[in-house]
Scaffold this motif. Structure first.
Motif, mmCIF file in Angstrom:
data_model
loop_
_atom_site.group_PDB
_atom_site.id
_atom_site.type_symbol
_atom_site.label_atom_id
_atom_site.label_comp_id
_atom_site.label_asym_id
_atom_site.label_seq_id
_atom_site.Cartn_x
_atom_site.Cartn_y
_atom_site.Cartn_z
ATOM 1 N N GLN A 180 10.272 80.729 -45.531
ATOM 2 C CA GLN A 180 9.651 79.868 -46.541
ATOM 3 C C GLN A 180 10.354 78.521 -46.597
ATOM 4 O O GLN A 180 9.697 77.473 -46.660
ATOM 5 C CB GLN A 180 9.714 80.538 -47.911
ATOM 6 C CG GLN A 180 8.646 81.587 -48.114
ATOM 7 C CD GLN A 180 8.822 82.365 -49.395
ATOM 8 O OE1 GLN A 180 8.113 83.324 -49.638
ATOM 9 N NE2 GLN A 180 9.773 81.977 -50.214
ATOM 10 N N PHE A 183 9.968 79.415 -57.043
ATOM 11 C CA PHE A 183 8.782 80.021 -57.656
ATOM 12 C C PHE A 183 8.250 81.164 -56.789
ATOM 13 O O PHE A 183 7.931 82.249 -57.296
ATOM 14 C CB PHE A 183 7.702 78.959 -57.853
ATOM 15 C CG PHE A 183 6.385 79.511 -58.334
ATOM 16 C CD1 PHE A 183 6.256 80.020 -59.620
ATOM 17 C CD2 PHE A 183 5.281 79.540 -57.493
ATOM 18 C CE1 PHE A 183 5.040 80.533 -60.064
ATOM 19 C CE2 PHE A 183 4.065 80.053 -57.930
ATOM 20 C CZ PHE A 183 3.950 80.555 -59.211
ATOM 21 N N LEU A 184 8.174 80.946 -55.494
ATOM 22 C CA LEU A 184 7.672 81.983 -54.588
ATOM 23 C C LEU A 184 8.576 83.210 -54.587
ATOM 24 O O LEU A 184 8.099 84.346 -54.552
ATOM 25 C CB LEU A 184 7.544 81.416 -53.170
ATOM 26 C CG LEU A 184 6.437 80.367 -52.972
ATOM 27 C CD1 LEU A 184 6.529 79.760 -51.588
ATOM 28 C CD2 LEU A 184 5.059 80.966 -53.211
ATOM 29 N N SER A 214 11.901 73.829 -55.694
ATOM 30 C CA SER A 214 11.181 74.441 -56.819
ATOM 31 C C SER A 214 10.088 75.374 -56.325
ATOM 32 O O SER A 214 9.894 76.465 -56.881
ATOM 33 C CB SER A 214 10.584 73.344 -57.707
ATOM 34 O OG SER A 214 11.598 72.563 -58.306
ATOM 35 N N TRP A 215 9.368 74.961 -55.285
ATOM 36 C CA TRP A 215 8.363 75.852 -54.703
ATOM 37 C C TRP A 215 9.013 77.109 -54.140
ATOM 38 O O TRP A 215 8.483 78.218 -54.309
ATOM 39 C CB TRP A 215 7.600 75.124 -53.587
ATOM 40 C CG TRP A 215 6.450 74.314 -54.055
ATOM 41 C CD1 TRP A 215 6.346 72.952 -54.072
ATOM 42 C CD2 TRP A 215 5.226 74.804 -54.610
ATOM 43 N NE1 TRP A 215 5.138 72.560 -54.593
ATOM 44 C CE2 TRP A 215 4.419 73.684 -54.925
ATOM 45 C CE3 TRP A 215 4.717 76.074 -54.875
ATOM 46 C CZ2 TRP A 215 3.154 73.802 -55.491
ATOM 47 C CZ3 TRP A 215 3.451 76.195 -55.424
ATOM 48 C CH2 TRP A 215 2.682 75.080 -55.728
ATOM 49 N N GLN A 216 10.149 76.957 -53.487
ATOM 50 C CA GLN A 216 10.861 78.108 -52.935
ATOM 51 C C GLN A 216 11.265 79.073 -54.034
ATOM 52 O O GLN A 216 11.066 80.297 -53.920
ATOM 53 C CB GLN A 216 12.103 77.616 -52.175
ATOM 54 C CG GLN A 216 13.046 78.700 -51.700
ATOM 55 C CD GLN A 216 12.616 79.354 -50.411
ATOM 56 O OE1 GLN A 216 11.443 79.699 -50.258
ATOM 57 N NE2 GLN A 216 13.547 79.538 -49.500
ATOM 58 N N ILE A 250 4.389 67.524 -48.673
ATOM 59 C CA ILE A 250 5.174 67.506 -49.909
ATOM 60 C C ILE A 250 5.841 66.142 -50.014
ATOM 61 O O ILE A 250 6.541 65.712 -49.095
ATOM 62 C CB ILE A 250 6.228 68.624 -49.909
ATOM 63 C CG1 ILE A 250 5.555 69.993 -49.821
ATOM 64 C CG2 ILE A 250 7.088 68.551 -51.166
ATOM 65 C CD1 ILE A 250 6.528 71.152 -49.760
ATOM 66 N N LEU A 260 8.663 74.942 -45.780
ATOM 67 C CA LEU A 260 8.675 73.853 -46.749
ATOM 68 C C LEU A 260 9.319 72.597 -46.164
ATOM 69 O O LEU A 260 8.874 71.472 -46.435
ATOM 70 C CB LEU A 260 9.415 74.293 -48.013
ATOM 71 C CG LEU A 260 8.689 75.349 -48.863
ATOM 72 C CD1 LEU A 260 9.615 75.924 -49.921
ATOM 73 C CD2 LEU A 260 7.441 74.746 -49.509
ATOM 74 N N PRO A 285 4.394 77.375 -63.890
ATOM 75 C CA PRO A 285 5.187 78.136 -62.923
ATOM 76 C C PRO A 285 6.446 78.735 -63.531
ATOM 77 O O PRO A 285 6.894 79.820 -63.113
ATOM 78 C CB PRO A 285 5.539 77.115 -61.844
ATOM 79 C CG PRO A 285 4.913 75.849 -62.196
ATOM 80 C CD PRO A 285 4.236 75.982 -63.508
ATOM 81 N N SER A 309 10.526 70.791 -53.038
ATOM 82 C CA SER A 309 10.490 71.920 -52.104
ATOM 83 C C SER A 309 11.302 73.100 -52.628
ATOM 84 O O SER A 309 10.880 74.260 -52.530
ATOM 85 C CB SER A 309 11.027 71.492 -50.740
ATOM 86 O OG SER A 309 10.194 70.529 -50.150
ATOM 87 N N ILE A 332 4.195 72.327 -59.898
ATOM 88 C CA ILE A 332 5.424 73.106 -59.702
ATOM 89 C C ILE A 332 6.519 72.725 -60.687
ATOM 90 O O ILE A 332 7.421 73.510 -60.959
ATOM 91 C CB ILE A 332 5.923 72.956 -58.246
ATOM 92 C CG1 ILE A 332 6.974 74.003 -57.932
ATOM 93 C CG2 ILE A 332 6.493 71.547 -58.015
ATOM 94 C CD1 ILE A 332 6.498 75.419 -58.072
ATOM 95 N N TRP A 376 15.986 72.770 -62.410
ATOM 96 C CA TRP A 376 15.939 72.432 -60.996
ATOM 97 C C TRP A 376 16.967 71.390 -60.595
ATOM 98 O O TRP A 376 17.322 71.284 -59.421
ATOM 99 C CB TRP A 376 14.530 71.974 -60.610
ATOM 100 C CG TRP A 376 13.901 70.977 -61.532
ATOM 101 C CD1 TRP A 376 13.143 71.244 -62.631
ATOM 102 C CD2 TRP A 376 13.972 69.556 -61.430
ATOM 103 N NE1 TRP A 376 12.737 70.077 -63.226
ATOM 104 C CE2 TRP A 376 13.224 69.013 -62.509
ATOM 105 C CE3 TRP A 376 14.587 68.675 -60.540
ATOM 106 C CZ2 TRP A 376 13.087 67.653 -62.717
ATOM 107 C CZ3 TRP A 376 14.448 67.315 -60.743
ATOM 108 C CH2 TRP A 376 13.705 66.811 -61.817
#
Length: 371
Positions: free
Chosen positions: A221, A256-257, A252-254, A234, A225, A8, A250, A3, A64
């Motif tokens: 989401q 990206f999604l 960063s995943w949010q 995580i 997370l 990504p 977390s 991530i 980020w």
């Protein structure tokens, strides 16, 4: 770690740019065919959520360490979209006076789905409409304040995103935010329940579901997370140069999604808010000349400010949004054309009879002239 790598960022960037391009083209079409400003100003503002969500999430993914600032912009506009969707429904039905004439004397059905199963019966009256509008307006005020508090806490290392420890501000900010957004969406649900039959010609369900899905997708989401953090799925990462916290991973995943989801949302919103119902087959003369005026009208904050003043005023019962909007649209149309009712205005009123653009007498007169 995947991530935080370049893959990504590239995938998210391509999705964000594609989603923004698709939606901006749709917005441009509405601006080029701005024949029904009382409805299209709200539609354009709703559609703008896609490029704002997509681009801020992409910037957050690339930078980020500073994501909290981009996310704050995204979250503030989220509140604005809920209010704009409710205003669009009001305009579809001709304003508060017209809505009240349709639903007055009826009662809100008790149901566990709307959370009214344990409450006394609620009458559809002017105070019911006022509650629906107030519930969305309060979110437009609470969310910017919460975002400012979040930035202050982050600057003093007291926020710690996705950390539910009571030592940090994230827990308390999340509680306030969830109460406010729940109240706003609850008001929207109650309004839809009361007016869904008379809103049927405008296909409100797909519009309502799209707006709600975009907002709640990011919410759930984030909740998921946070839960994955608690069960240690995580984890934080320690490099030779720096420590990357679990909250930053977390987030960063949010982001990206959301970038990926906005591409899907861009296509779905084209179906939910098509421009074709506003397009008139003509030569398109003078459209470019009025494009700047159309943009200025969609950016004008006076509608929201006036709405806030009236809905929280003690003189609310004498306030009629429909009459106010009709007057504002009349002023807007006079800036674009002569004082006479134009053929475009007549066409817009015929295509959207509940938009309250002009009276039926003027419509008949104008159509007879154009014939």
């Amino acid at each position: 770690m995947f991530i935080l790598g370049s893959a990504p960022q590239v995938l998210g960037g391509l999705s964000a740019i594609a989603a923004s391009a698709i939606t901006c083209h749709q917005i441009y079409q509405h601006l080029q065919n701005y024949f029904c400003p009382s409805q299209q100003r709200w539609i354009i503002r709703i559609l703008s959520i896609v490029p704002i969500y997509a681009l801020t999430s992409w910037f957050s993914l690339m930078m980020w360490k500073f994501s909290i600032y981009f996310v704050s912009i995204r979250d503030v506009y989220e509140a604005f979209v809920i209010y704009n969707f409710l205003c669009l429904c009001y305009e579809y039905l001709g304003g508060e006076n017209s809505i009240l004439n349709e639903i007055q004397g009826k009662q809100l059905p008790t149901s566990w789905m709307t959370g009214t199963c344990c409450l006394p019966k609620i009458d559809y009256d002017i105070q019911f409409l006022r509650f629906c509008k107030q519930s969305t307006l309060q979110f437009c005020v609470v969310k910017p304040i919460v975002s400012i508090i979040t930035i202050i806490l982050e600057a003093n290392d007291k926020f710690h995103e996705n950390n539910l420890s009571p030592k940090y501000g994230y827990l308390y900010v999340t509680i306030i935010y969830n109460i406010s957004v729940t109240l706003a969406l609850y008001g929207l649900v109650l309004f839809y329940t009361a007016t869904r039959d008379i809103l049927k010609p405008y296909d409100p369900l797909i519009k309502f579901c799209m707006v709600k899905a975009i907002i709640f997708a990011s919410f759930w989401q984030g909740f998921l997370l946070s839960f994955l953090e608690l069960i240690k799925v995580i984890k934080s990462r320690v490099d030779e140069e720096e420590v990357i916290t679990v909250g930053e991973i977390s987030a960063s995943w949010q982001n990206f999604l959301i970038c990926m989801e906005m591409l899907v949302s861009a296509f779905l919103l084209r179906t939910a808010f098509p421009c074709t119902v506003y397009i008139k087959n003509d030569s398109g003369a003078n459209r470019e000349q009025s494009l700047r005026t159309n943009i200025r009208d969609t950016l004008n904050p006076k509608y929201m400010v006036n709405d806030y003043i009236h809905n929280f005023s003690s003189t609310y019962s004498s306030y009629a949004l429909g009459n106010q909007s009709a007057q504002e649209d009349s002023d807007f149309d006079r800036r674009l054309a002569s004082p006479e009712v134009t053929e475009d205005e007549a066409w817009a009123a015929q295509a959207h009879p509940k938009a309250n653009l002009i009276t039926n007498d003027h419509l008949d007169l104008s159509l007879s002239r154009s014939a």
